[in-house]
Design an enzyme around this catalytic site. Structure first.
Site, PDB file in Angstrom:
ATOM      1  N   LYS A   8      -2.246  -1.008  -4.497  1.00  0.00           N
ATOM      2  CA  LYS A   8      -2.130  -2.290  -3.807  1.00  0.00           C
ATOM      3  C   LYS A   8      -3.430  -2.549  -3.045  1.00  0.00           C
ATOM      4  O   LYS A   8      -4.014  -1.623  -2.483  1.00  0.00           O
ATOM      5  CB  LYS A   8      -0.964  -2.246  -2.819  1.00  0.00           C
ATOM      6  CG  LYS A   8      -0.632  -3.565  -2.176  1.00  0.00           C
ATOM      7  CD  LYS A   8       0.099  -4.484  -3.116  1.00  0.00           C
ATOM      8  CE  LYS A   8       0.526  -5.770  -2.432  1.00  0.00           C
ATOM      9  NZ  LYS A   8      -0.609  -6.621  -2.025  1.00  0.00           N
ATOM     10  N   CYS A  46      -8.390 -13.252  -2.928  1.00  0.00           N
ATOM     11  CA  CYS A  46      -6.993 -13.497  -2.596  1.00  0.00           C
ATOM     12  C   CYS A  46      -6.811 -14.922  -2.094  1.00  0.00           C
ATOM     13  O   CYS A  46      -7.399 -15.299  -1.076  1.00  0.00           O
ATOM     14  CB  CYS A  46      -6.500 -12.516  -1.544  1.00  0.00           C
ATOM     15  SG  CYS A  46      -4.748 -12.757  -1.159  1.00  0.00           S
TER      16      CYS A  46
END
Length: 317
Positions: free
Chosen positions: A47, A135
């Protein structure tokens, strides 16, 4: 004899090119171990880590739709040290393992990223590091890789001290001028790879029955994945494969849910392939199915290895 999917990625050799996309099935050590030991994934990635534990955006923040997904996760993760401790322990327990994994970092600031990368540089970790510059789902935080000057500034600072293999996760680009500008910047640095693409940022999906958006953060705006993004992902893989120095590999991410999708990414020039939305929908068994389908396509076409067709997409004369 069945097609061979063995993939060489720098000094590592993987049984096949398939991985999870960072953010999917990799939050916990249990999920990472499942990818490692109980799936047909050739490798896997952690992650995207921030320096400390991060809760992420409020629920609901992921919604599956017929042609893909929309998410506004907001970088939930268990913190940098949690993942670093796991990858170091795994290396110690698998000293003869030639399957290095990928470690993703996505700080909330330039200082965060530099701090985490310094720790990785000084650690025993010997896999691949991925710097997420893309992101789209953190409120108030723009995608770094759309700021070309800032991207160059960050990479300049990073490579003053970082000597291990490093790749960058990129957002989708939609203009030839942007392909040219970003490739020119990336070619200045000793990057190992680029990952194309992250989700298409700030899409909107509507539930007509309730007349509402389907994710809570950012008033329903979120990153789009799945079938919707495959043409854009293929274009970015192709564009960067053509523009980057041969030493910089391309990881293809976006819309891979079948062997044909995987074949198309490889034909465009990808070396490794990451699966996100379909992994959420299907679970880790997705890797075995897509591996089988890709082998069937290669067998039908007479290809023994991926190298025989990788990057050889034809144009119309």
């Amino acid at each position: 004899m069945s097609a061979d999917l063995t993939t060489k990625f720098f000094d590592a050799t993987f049984a096949n090119p398939f991985m999870n996309a960072s953010g999917v099935h990799c939050m916990s050590i249990e999920e990472l171990k499942e990818l490692d030991n109980n799936s047909n994934a050739g490798s896997f990635i952690t992650k995207s880590a921030t320096p400390e534990f991060r809760q992420g955006n409020p629920e609901p923040r992921y919604y599956s739709v017929p042609l893909g997904s929309i998410n506004s996760m907001g970088l939930p993760n268990k913190g940098f040290d949690y993942y670093l401790n796991y990858v170091i322990k795994r290396q110690q327990e698998n000293k003869n393992d030639n399957k290095p994994i990928f470690f993703s970092v996505a700080g909330m600031s330039v200082a965060d990223n530099l701090e985490m990368l310094e720790k990785l540089q000084n650690s025993e970790f010997h896999g691949f590091t991925e710097l997420n510059l893309s992101c789209p789902n953190v409120p108030g935080k723009p995608q770094v890789a759309y700021d070309f000057e800032l991207t160059k500034e960050i990479l300049t600072k990073v490579f003053e001290f970082f000597k291990k293999p490093l790749g960058v996760k990129l957002p989708p680009y939609f203009d030839f001028a942007h392909f040219d500008m970003m490739a020119a910047i990336l070619n200045e640095f000793p990057l190992a790879y680029v990952n194309c693409i992250n989700s298409i940022g700030n899409g909107l999906y509507i539930d007509v029955d309730t007349e509402t958006v389907v994710v809570k953060p950012k008033n329903g705006f979120g990153g789009i994945g799945g079938d919707y993004v495959k043409p854009t992902a293929l274009a970015n893989v192709r564009a960067f494969q053509q523009r980057l120095r041969p030493e910089i590999k391309v990881i293809g991410t976006g819309g891979i849910k079948s062997g044909q999708d995987a074949f198309e990414h490889l034909l465009c020039g990808a070396t490794m392939l990451q699966i996100g939305t379909q992994l959420v929908k299907e679970g880790p068994s997705v890797f075995a199915r897509i591996e089988k389908e890709l082998k069937e396509i290669m067998d039908k076409k007479g290809y023994k290895t991926i190298g025989e067709f990788r990057g050889k997409l034809k144009s119309i004369e």
